[in-house]
Design an enzyme around this catalytic site. Structure first.
Site, PDB file in Angstrom:
ATOM      1  N   ALA A  16      -5.464  -0.094   3.508  1.00  0.00           N
ATOM      2  CA  ALA A  16      -5.023  -0.291   4.887  1.00  0.00           C
ATOM      3  C   ALA A  16      -3.673  -0.988   4.978  1.00  0.00           C
ATOM      4  CB  ALA A  16      -6.072  -1.098   5.658  1.00  0.00           C
ATOM      5  N   GLY A  19      -0.364   1.213  -0.654  1.00  0.00           N
ATOM      6  CA  GLY A  19      -0.864   2.292  -1.491  1.00  0.00           C
ATOM      7  C   GLY A  19      -0.215   2.206  -2.856  1.00  0.00           C
ATOM      8  N   ARG A  20      -0.806   2.915  -3.805  1.00  0.00           N
ATOM      9  CA  ARG A  20      -0.234   2.909  -5.136  1.00  0.00           C
ATOM     10  C   ARG A  20      -0.653   4.141  -5.898  1.00  0.00           C
ATOM     11  NH1 ARG A  20      -3.444  -0.385  -8.856  1.00  0.00           N
ATOM     12  NH2 ARG A  20      -5.587  -0.226  -8.204  1.00  0.00           N
ATOM     13  N   ASP A 241     -12.537   5.325  -0.391  1.00  0.00           N
ATOM     14  CA  ASP A 241     -12.176   4.307  -1.376  1.00  0.00           C
ATOM     15  C   ASP A 241     -13.387   3.516  -1.876  1.00  0.00           C
ATOM     16  OD1 ASP A 241     -12.462   2.959   1.043  1.00  0.00           O
ATOM     17  OD2 ASP A 241     -10.397   2.249   1.116  1.00  0.00           O
TER      18      ASP A 241
END
Length: 494
Positions: A16, A19-20, A241
């Site tokens: 939220a 990101g990666r 997730d």
């Protein structure tokens, strides 16, 4: 067993806030990871509504691929948060920026839906916890507010499926994330079309459901800048997730999982959904799991409260690192202020410390007086909430929970880990913090033949990433305040 060490796996993990892209290598049954790209994920507000900037996220995906020009991948997969969706037009174009689940358009929608279909019937059909952010209520709001746009859509996909679509050109909805919509029958593992029809929602809109581990397609030419990437299998992991995080560990038969981050998701893995009047009363959710399993769990607000407090203080010129806040909280007196993390007032506050103050005033408690006291209030309240949920989980499954496996970024919060052990009286195993990307990689390994079973790939994760143990202490002190917290949490969050 095939050795995929020459070709690594690439996991995109969107949270939220950030990101990666993580590259996973497997050698001799051990997984090692390498972060190749990290980026912010900031919602955008326009026209009075809150949206995700998915075009920016897609640009970040392309940047990650550009850093792997000479790499051949064994697989690529995306996991994200649940409930939000994207609408695709007749040419596959994105019709609007997806709404953010914290947008206010669903206010009051749950009650409107109940006028059409009863709460009991929705739960019996889907087995999903009632929250106003669920896709079911978002789509109902879209039917009310933008019916022409909804009619123009040819497909609806969830957020990770959107990125898989842009990678392959194939529109599907992966099962674990699809269940968070509250529009899936968890027993048949298909869309609950009759429910959608009764609410006047286009039941043919959602893309077909596929199971985790499905090869969605091949990475199209031009998505990555290097020719070596073209044709790499794009694999739907457990695209929710939390589904990916739980895929990385064993959390059943007396072990509960606690995926700790912006949200806290506390539950256990079971073989079949538990859908009955008691599960409905306790507002538990039956989310899809891997290999035909179900994740019976409860959503708790999580560290969102702490994130918002930190943002509020930063807006006033008071900047704190998380480690500094933990040190301040550890020095504060215990149990000075307790709040229900799932109270509606904490879902979309403009000022979280002020929202905490109001809750304390309404429950005849003094307000916290400094940042350390606010942080301790949040952490102790979360630990007490976990205690309640563990008790309810045992009641539903008929089995005692002996230990709690904390995974995700929150597993690095040692103070909260100890509070959780103390409040619940259970041993806590913390880690891995990177469980979500590891579970994403694990399902890719399984899908490409790098492991023969879920147990084998979970054992690989355990060998590669040891846990930290927290034993309960001072449980009697926590027990004295548990009734007080129970009093503050009498209403069920919905």
């Amino acid at each position: 067993m095939p050795d995929p060490r020459q070709k690594p796996f690439l996991a995109f993990d969107f949270g939220a806030e950030s990101g990666r892209a993580v590259l996973g290598h497997v050698h001799s049954g051990v997984i090692t990871t390498e972060e190749v790209h990290r980026f912010a994920n900031e919602p955008v507000e326009y026209g009075g509504s809150l949206h995700w900037d998915v075009a920016r996220l897609w640009l970040e995906v392309r940047k990650a691929f550009s850093r792997l020009e000479e790499v051949e991948l064994a697989g690529v997969g995306v996991d994200t948060w649940g409930v939000d969706y994207a609408l695709l037009g007749e040419r596959g174009e994105l019709l609007q920026n997806p709404y953010h689940y914290r947008d206010a358009r669903t206010t009051g929608v749950v009650e409107q839906v109940f006028q059409q279909v009863s709460k009991d019937e929705i739960y019996q059909t889907t087995g999903i916890q009632f929250m106003p952010i669920n896709t079911l209520y978002q789509l109902y709001a879209a039917k009310r507010d933008t019916p022409e746009l909804l009619r123009a859509a040819q497909f609806m996909v969830t957020i990770p499926d959107l990125f898989h679509y842009w990678m392959t050109g194939n529109a599907v909805c992966e099962f674990t994330n699809a269940t968070t919509t509250q529009m899936v029958n968890p027993v048949s593992r298909t869309w609950a079309m009759s429910l959608m029809d009764r609410l006047g929602l286009p039941s043919g809109l959602p893309a077909p459901i596929v199971e985790p581990g499905t090869v969605v397609g091949k990475l199209m030419a031009g998505v990555g800048s290097g020719s070596s990437l073209c044709g790499a299998p794009v694999i739907a992991p457990a695209s929710h997730d939390t589904g990916s995080a739980v895929a990385a560990i064993a959390a059943r038969d007396g072990t509960a999982f606690l995926s700790s981050g912006t949200w806290s998701l506390l539950g256990t893995e079971i073989d079949a959904p538990i859908i009955n009047s008691e599960a409905l009363r306790l507002n538990f959710t039956n989310e899809g799991g891997i290999a035909g399993t179900t994740r019976l769990l409860k959503n708790v607000m999580g560290l969102w409260m702490l994130q918002c407090c930190r943002q509020s203080w930063a807006g006033r010129g008071q900047t704190y690192e998380y480690r500094e806040l933990m040190e301040l909280a550890a020095r504060e007196p215990a149990f000075g202020h307790l709040v229900d993390p799932d109270d509606d007032s904490f879902l979309r506050p403009t000022d979280m410390p002020a929202a905490i103050d109001r809750f304390c005033a309404n429950t005849h408690q003094p307000a916290p007086s400094n940042p350390g006291a606010y942080v301790r209030t949040v952490l102790e309240s979360l630990a007490f909430k976990y205690r309640m949920v563990i008790g309810n989980l045992e009641q539903l499954t008929g089995r005692r929970i002996e230990q709690i496996r904390i995974i995700g970024g929150g597993s690095k919060n040692r103070l909260l880990n100890q509070f959780t052990a103390d409040a619940t009286g259970r041993r806590v195993l913390a880690g891995p913090a990177e469980a979500t990307s590891l579970g994403n990689i694990a399902i890719q390994i399984l899908a490409t033949g790098g492991a023969t079973s879920v147990a084998e790939v979970r054992a690989m994760v355990d060998r590669s990433f040891p846990t930290e143990v927290f034993e309960p202490v001072d449980t009697d002190k926590w027990l004295k305040h548990a009734v007080r917290f129970q009093h503050y949490s009498e209403k069920v969050y919905a």
